[in-house]
Write a protein that holds these residues in place. Structure first.
Motif, mmCIF file in Angstrom:
data_model
loop_
_atom_site.group_PDB
_atom_site.id
_atom_site.type_symbol
_atom_site.label_atom_id
_atom_site.label_comp_id
_atom_site.label_asym_id
_atom_site.label_seq_id
_atom_site.Cartn_x
_atom_site.Cartn_y
_atom_site.Cartn_z
ATOM 1 N N ASP A 143 8.271 70.109 -8.585
ATOM 2 C CA ASP A 143 9.901 70.348 -8.762
ATOM 3 C C ASP A 143 10.636 69.076 -9.303
ATOM 4 O OD1 ASP A 143 9.478 73.036 -8.260
ATOM 5 O OD2 ASP A 143 9.835 72.900 -6.007
ATOM 6 N N CYS A 144 10.752 69.139 -10.479
ATOM 7 C CA CYS A 144 11.506 68.041 -11.186
ATOM 8 C C CYS A 144 12.609 68.451 -12.170
ATOM 9 C CB CYS A 144 10.750 66.951 -11.664
ATOM 10 S SG CYS A 144 10.224 65.539 -10.286
ATOM 11 N N PRO A 145 13.847 68.270 -12.211
ATOM 12 C CA PRO A 145 14.748 68.887 -13.330
ATOM 13 C C PRO A 145 14.593 68.178 -14.367
ATOM 14 C CG PRO A 145 15.869 67.708 -11.667
ATOM 15 C CD PRO A 145 14.695 67.604 -11.272
ATOM 16 N N ASP A 146 14.873 68.726 -15.870
ATOM 17 C CA ASP A 146 15.121 68.149 -16.837
ATOM 18 C C ASP A 146 13.789 67.524 -17.813
ATOM 19 O OD1 ASP A 146 17.862 68.346 -16.763
ATOM 20 O OD2 ASP A 146 18.150 66.708 -15.370
ATOM 21 N N LEU A 147 12.623 67.994 -17.110
ATOM 22 C CA LEU A 147 11.308 67.523 -17.790
ATOM 23 C C LEU A 147 11.034 68.653 -18.729
ATOM 24 C CD1 LEU A 147 9.320 66.091 -15.066
ATOM 25 C CD2 LEU A 147 10.880 64.957 -16.513
ATOM 26 N N SER A 148 11.696 68.665 -19.972
ATOM 27 C CA SER A 148 11.851 69.468 -21.161
ATOM 28 C C SER A 148 10.699 69.120 -22.106
ATOM 29 C CB SER A 148 12.976 69.728 -21.583
ATOM 30 O OG SER A 148 13.531 68.571 -22.111
ATOM 31 N N GLY A 149 10.561 69.967 -23.322
ATOM 32 C CA GLY A 149 9.589 69.739 -24.516
ATOM 33 C C GLY A 149 9.653 68.132 -24.799
ATOM 34 N N GLY A 150 8.407 67.668 -24.998
ATOM 35 C CA GLY A 150 8.327 66.433 -25.075
ATOM 36 C C GLY A 150 7.624 65.501 -23.972
ATOM 37 N N THR A 151 8.102 66.132 -22.911
ATOM 38 C CA THR A 151 7.268 65.522 -21.707
ATOM 39 C C THR A 151 5.645 65.725 -21.472
ATOM 40 O OG1 THR A 151 8.217 67.065 -20.062
ATOM 41 C CG2 THR A 151 9.601 65.129 -20.555
ATOM 42 N N SER A 152 5.136 66.725 -22.036
ATOM 43 C CA SER A 152 3.752 66.964 -21.951
ATOM 44 C C SER A 152 3.158 65.771 -22.187
ATOM 45 C CB SER A 152 3.222 67.910 -23.095
ATOM 46 O OG SER A 152 3.607 69.323 -22.889
ATOM 47 N N GLY A 153 1.749 65.662 -21.414
ATOM 48 C CA GLY A 153 1.418 64.152 -21.346
ATOM 49 C C GLY A 153 1.711 63.300 -20.534
ATOM 50 N N SER A 154 2.873 63.364 -20.053
ATOM 51 C CA SER A 154 3.343 62.310 -18.962
ATOM 52 C C SER A 154 2.431 62.042 -17.772
ATOM 53 C CB SER A 154 5.050 62.790 -18.643
ATOM 54 O OG SER A 154 5.845 63.062 -19.454
ATOM 55 N N PRO A 155 2.328 60.643 -17.407
ATOM 56 C CA PRO A 155 1.327 60.425 -16.300
ATOM 57 C C PRO A 155 2.096 60.828 -14.946
ATOM 58 C CG PRO A 155 2.549 58.491 -17.002
ATOM 59 C CD PRO A 155 2.911 59.506 -18.084
ATOM 60 N N TRP A 156 1.430 61.485 -14.096
ATOM 61 C CA TRP A 156 1.622 61.703 -12.725
ATOM 62 C C TRP A 156 0.977 60.529 -11.926
ATOM 63 C CZ3 TRP A 156 2.088 67.347 -10.952
ATOM 64 C CH2 TRP A 156 2.665 68.139 -11.738
ATOM 65 N N LEU A 157 1.766 59.546 -11.559
ATOM 66 C CA LEU A 157 1.467 58.467 -10.819
ATOM 67 C C LEU A 157 1.448 58.575 -9.333
ATOM 68 C CD1 LEU A 157 3.442 56.090 -13.143
ATOM 69 C CD2 LEU A 157 0.942 56.700 -13.436
ATOM 70 N N ALA A 158 0.084 58.311 -8.639
ATOM 71 C CA ALA A 158 0.240 58.473 -7.104
ATOM 72 C C ALA A 158 0.069 56.927 -6.654
ATOM 73 C CB ALA A 158 -0.829 59.528 -6.534
ATOM 74 N N ASN A 159 0.919 56.119 -6.057
ATOM 75 C CA ASN A 159 0.603 54.799 -5.714
ATOM 76 C C ASN A 159 0.314 54.008 -6.705
ATOM 77 O OD1 ASN A 159 1.121 55.312 -2.860
ATOM 78 N ND2 ASN A 159 -0.815 56.377 -2.619
ATOM 79 N N GLY A 160 0.807 54.315 -8.006
ATOM 80 C CA GLY A 160 0.787 53.318 -9.192
ATOM 81 C C GLY A 160 -0.727 53.659 -9.954
ATOM 82 N N ALA A 161 -1.420 54.845 -9.563
ATOM 83 C CA ALA A 161 -2.578 55.130 -10.250
ATOM 84 C C ALA A 161 -2.466 56.539 -10.904
ATOM 85 C CB ALA A 161 -4.003 55.232 -9.354
ATOM 86 N N LEU A 162 -2.919 56.749 -12.112
ATOM 87 C CA LEU A 162 -2.838 58.158 -12.774
ATOM 88 C C LEU A 162 -3.723 59.014 -12.048
ATOM 89 C CD1 LEU A 162 -2.121 59.433 -15.589
ATOM 90 C CD2 LEU A 162 -4.368 59.433 -16.029
ATOM 91 N N ALA A 163 -2.863 60.255 -11.492
ATOM 92 C CA ALA A 163 -3.398 61.245 -10.896
ATOM 93 C C ALA A 163 -3.410 62.655 -11.491
ATOM 94 C CB ALA A 163 -2.747 61.364 -9.277
#
Length: 254
Positions: A197-217
């Motif tokens: 749940d994060c607001p305002d992540l609209s079109g264009g944010t596809s592909g955005s990294p999800w970073l867990a402790n600085g690593a791509l998760a």
């Protein structure tokens, strides 16, 4: 969601162990961005221009003039030329360019063309949302022998995260000229999909990294191409297939 295909063959146990060890080695060997004071969980704000933001960029169709349509991030490889994004962002790789650190109409670290794309067979054959993770190799769009990781650094890749891992997302809505940042605790939408749940992540944010402790998760994508409302986003779970794609891209980056 689309009907699930028949379960694919999994890697042998020895291969899984080797790949896991390689991922752990990357976590140790790559410098992670410094932790900084950030907004509270579940709040979205413009990302500061820092080391982490420089490793994330927007994807454009050919030039900066056409507008950006997705987000990608640099990940570590021995040959230092690999990015991660959503598979559905790479339908036209021949005309796609990556602008790390893009902000206010400028590409401070140059434009990078795609030289190779690595997506899962189940994505190619049926656009399985559980395989909406991709890796690509890049080279300077203007020519030359530069390596993107030497320019901006890179995130390590980490799989097998807990169900409730807290991640930070950095991404570019197509209507914004700077990246947004939001952190929150994830949950499992299904055994193969995470949600946040994060607001305002609209079109264009596809592909955005999800970073867990600085690593791509994970990357923003998967179920409903990442979500149909900007308040809730998804990522396919990083599994053996994603780790194998990462390995393939890292090997071919040279």
């Amino acid at each position: 969601m689309l009907p699930r295909p028949a379960p694919r063959a999994r890697s042998r146990r020895a291969s899984r162990i080797l790949l896991a060890l390689a991922a752990m080695a990357a976590l140790v060997s790559v410098d992670l961005p410094d932790a900084a004071a950030e907004t509270p969980l579940g709040v979205t704000a413009e990302a500061e221009s820092d080391q982490a933001a420089d490793r994330v960029g927007a994807l454009f169709a050919g030039t900066l003039d056409g507008g950006h349509f997705c987000t990608a991030a640099v990940v570590h490889s021995d040959d230092r030329n690999v990015i991660a994004t959503a598979a559905h962002c790479l339908d036209n790789p021949d005309t796609t360019v990556f602008a790390p650190g893009y902000r206010d109409g400028k590409a401070p670290h140059g434009l990078w063309k795609l030289t190779g794309v690595h997506v899962a067979p189940d994505w190619t054959d049926g656009r399985d949302p559980d395989e909406d993770i991709a890796f690509a190799t890049v080279a300077p769009a203007a020519g030359g022998a530069g390596r993107i990781e030497d320019t901006v650094g890179a995130f390590p890749v980490a799989t097998e995260q807990p169900d409730d891992v807290t991640v930070t997302i950095l991404g570019y809505p197509s209507t914004d000229e700077a990246p947004l940042r939001c952190a929150n605790t994830t949950s499992l939408f299904s055994q193969t999909q995470r949600r946040i749940d994060c607001p305002d992540l609209s079109g264009g944010t596809s592909g955005s990294p999800w970073l867990a402790n600085g690593a791509l998760a994970g990357v923003l994508g998967g179920y409903e191409d990442g979500g149909t409302v900007p308040e809730v986003s998804y990522s396919a779970v990083m599994d053996d297939q994603a780790l194998e794609l990462y390995r393939e891209a890292a090997v071919s980056a040279g």
